[in-house]
Design a protein around this motif. Structure first.
Motif, PDB file in Angstrom:
ATOM      1  N   UNK A 166       0.826  -1.201   0.000  1.00 21.49           N
ATOM      2  CA  UNK A 166       0.000   0.000   0.000  1.00 21.49           C
ATOM      3  C   UNK A 166       0.849   1.233   0.000  1.00 21.49           C
ATOM      4  N   UNK A 167       0.237   2.354   0.289  1.00 20.83           N
ATOM      5  CA  UNK A 167       1.020   3.601   0.285  1.00 20.83           C
ATOM      6  C   UNK A 167       1.835   3.680   1.576  1.00 20.83           C
ATOM      7  N   UNK A 168       3.109   4.019   1.479  1.00 21.69           N
ATOM      8  CA  UNK A 168       3.953   4.086   2.675  1.00 21.69           C
ATOM      9  C   UNK A 168       3.453   5.155   3.645  1.00 21.69           C
ATOM     10  N   UNK A 169       3.566   4.870   4.922  1.00 18.58           N
ATOM     11  CA  UNK A 169       3.141   5.821   5.951  1.00 18.58           C
ATOM     12  C   UNK A 169       3.981   7.097   5.838  1.00 18.58           C
ATOM     13  N   UNK A 170       3.303   8.236   5.865  1.00 14.05           N
ATOM     14  CA  UNK A 170       4.024   9.503   5.811  1.00 14.05           C
ATOM     15  C   UNK A 170       4.269   9.995   4.391  1.00 14.05           C
ATOM     16  N   UNK A 171       3.853   9.205   3.401  1.00 20.61           N
ATOM     17  CA  UNK A 171       4.104   9.604   2.015  1.00 20.61           C
ATOM     18  C   UNK A 171       2.923  10.417   1.481  1.00 20.61           C
ATOM     19  N   UNK A 172       3.051  10.873   0.268  1.00 22.51           N
ATOM     20  CA  UNK A 172       2.048  11.727  -0.346  1.00 22.51           C
ATOM     21  C   UNK A 172       1.376  10.952  -1.469  1.00 22.51           C
TER      22      UNK A 172
ATOM     23  N   UNK B 143       1.121   0.700  -6.831  1.00 20.01           N
ATOM     24  CA  UNK B 143       1.040   0.772  -5.372  1.00 20.01           C
ATOM     25  C   UNK B 143      -0.340   1.245  -4.951  1.00 20.01           C
ATOM     26  N   UNK B 144      -0.843   2.252  -5.664  1.00 14.79           N
ATOM     27  CA  UNK B 144      -2.140   2.817  -5.328  1.00 14.79           C
ATOM     28  C   UNK B 144      -3.243   1.776  -5.540  1.00 14.79           C
ATOM     29  N   UNK B 145      -3.131   1.036  -6.626  1.00 14.92           N
ATOM     30  CA  UNK B 145      -4.120  -0.008  -6.901  1.00 14.92           C
ATOM     31  C   UNK B 145      -4.093  -1.058  -5.790  1.00 14.92           C
ATOM     32  N   UNK B 146      -2.868  -1.439  -5.370  1.00 17.02           N
ATOM     33  CA  UNK B 146      -2.742  -2.425  -4.292  1.00 17.02           C
ATOM     34  C   UNK B 146      -3.327  -1.871  -2.996  1.00 17.02           C
TER      35      UNK B 146
END
Lengths: 199, 199
Positions: free
Chosen positions: A174-180, A188-191
Motif C-alpha cells: 500500500x502507500x507508505x506511511x508519511x508519504x504523499x 502501489x495505489x491499486x494495491x
C-alpha cells in the motif's frame, strides 16, 4: 588505473569490490587508511576477518548466526507458531528493528528468478517445507519484497504450502506511511485500494 | 544502535569510522561482507593490514612510500631543481595523474591553522627549509589548496624561503577549464582577472 604494486592501490582495489564504493571513493578511502594509526587499521582488518570467520548460517532459519542455531530460534519467548519468510538476513534485521514481530524467521537466501537461472531448488524452500512438518507452526507470513521476483516467490511458496494446512499470509502492499498520495505510483495505489479495510 | 557482541555490528562499527561511510551504509556493507566468500574477506582484510604496515613516509619528501626514500625522490629522470609543495599525499597523486610535472615534491602533512592550533612547527616546513640548502633547487612551487588555510600557508612559506635565493611561485587561481563564467564565484573571477596573461 590502479597500480598493483603499491599498497594504497591494492587497498583501493579491494575496497572497490564492495557495493556502492566506486574507484574514486575507494582511492580516497585507501589514502585515509594509509594515514590512519596502525592500531586502528589492525582493529578494522581484524573485525572484518574475525567477524567473517565467526559468521555462519543458523541451521534452522538460515539467518546469520555465530552458533549452530541463532539467538532468535533459540529464544523461548518467541512465538514459535509464526514463521516470517524473507529473502535475506538484512530483511530479518529490518523487521527486528520494528520490535513488533515475535515469531520466527525463515531466510530464503534469494528469490525465484528464472531469468537468472534461480529456481526453487536454489533457495531455501525445501528447508521451509520440512519445518512445516512441525505441527506447532500455524501461520507463514510471506515477507519477500513487493517486486516481481518477490511476488513470484511468494505465490510459488503459497501454492506449495497451503495444502499442508497452514495459514499463509502476505505482507500488505500500500502507500507508505508519511508519504504523499500524489506521488504514489499506480500499481502501489491499486494495491492500496484493493487492500482497503473497513474502519 | 550497533550491538557490540555480534560480528556484523562490529564490522559496521569499524567501517563507520571511515570518511563518507555513515551508520546505514556501514551496516549495509557489513551485511554484504558477511555473505562474501571467506577468501575474499581475507584478501580485503590482508590488503588493509599488510598494506598499512608496508606504508611509511619518504624521509625526503614526506610522501607515502614503501621504502625509506620514495620512487619519485629516487627517480633520476625527475628534474631535481623544482619542488612542488603540497598539503598531503593525495595531492601528489592528483598532480602525478596530470603526467606533466617532472620535478620533486614536498608534502607538508597539513596546513597552518591557528584556529585548530596548527602552527609552523606542526607541519613539515623545517624539512622543506633544510632541503633548500641543496643548491640544485631553483624553484619552489606552492601548490597548497586555494582556500584560506592553503593561502596562508603559501604566504608564510614564501616569506620564509624567498630570502634563501630560490624562485617561489604559486599555482594559478582562475576559472576552471570547461566551466561556465556565469557560475564562477566572485573571488575566483577576481583572481582570474588579476592573473590574466597577454595573448
Amino acid at each position: 588505473m590502479v597500480m598493483m604494486n603499491d599498497p594504497i592501490g591494492r587497498i583501493a582495489q579491494e575496497l572497490a569490490r564492495l557495493p556502492g564504493i566506486g574507484q574514486k571513493s575507494a582511492m580516497r578511502l585507501a589514502y585515509f587508511i594509509a594515514s590512519m594509526p596502525e592500531e586502528q587499521v589492525r582493529s578494522l582488518a581484524s573485525a572484518l576477518w574475525n567477524g567473517r570467520k565467526a559468521i555462519r548460517y543458523c541451521s534452522i532459519c538460515g539467518n546469520f548466526s555465530t552458533d549452530d542455531v541463532c539467538d532468535i530460534c533459540q529464544n523461548e519467548n518467541r512465538h514459535n507458531g509464526q514463521i516470517c519468510v524473507v529473502r535475506d538476513p538484512r530483511d530479518v534485521a529490518a523487521i527486528e528493528r520494528m520490535r513488533d514481530f515475535k515469531g520466527l524467521y525463515h531466510v530464503l537466501h534469494g528469490t525465484l528468478s528464472p531469468m537468472n537461472g534461480i529456481g526453487p531448488d536454489d533457495i531455501r524452500i525445501k528447508e521451509l517445507v520440512s519445518r512445516l512438518s512441525d505441527d506447532s507452526i500455524t501461520e507463514v507470513i510471506l515477507c519477500t519484497n513487493p517486486d516481481i521476483e518477490g511476488e513470484a516467490t511468494a505465490t510459488y511458496i503459497a501454492r506449495l504450502i497451503k495444502p499442508m494446512g497452514v495459514t499463509v499470509s502476505r505482507i500488505a502492499r500500500g502507500v507508505p506511511v508519511g508519504s504523499d498520495l500524489e506521488y504514489a505510483d499506480e500499481v502501489t495505489l491499486a494495491k492500496a485500494m484493493e487492500g482497503r479495510r473497513e474502519m
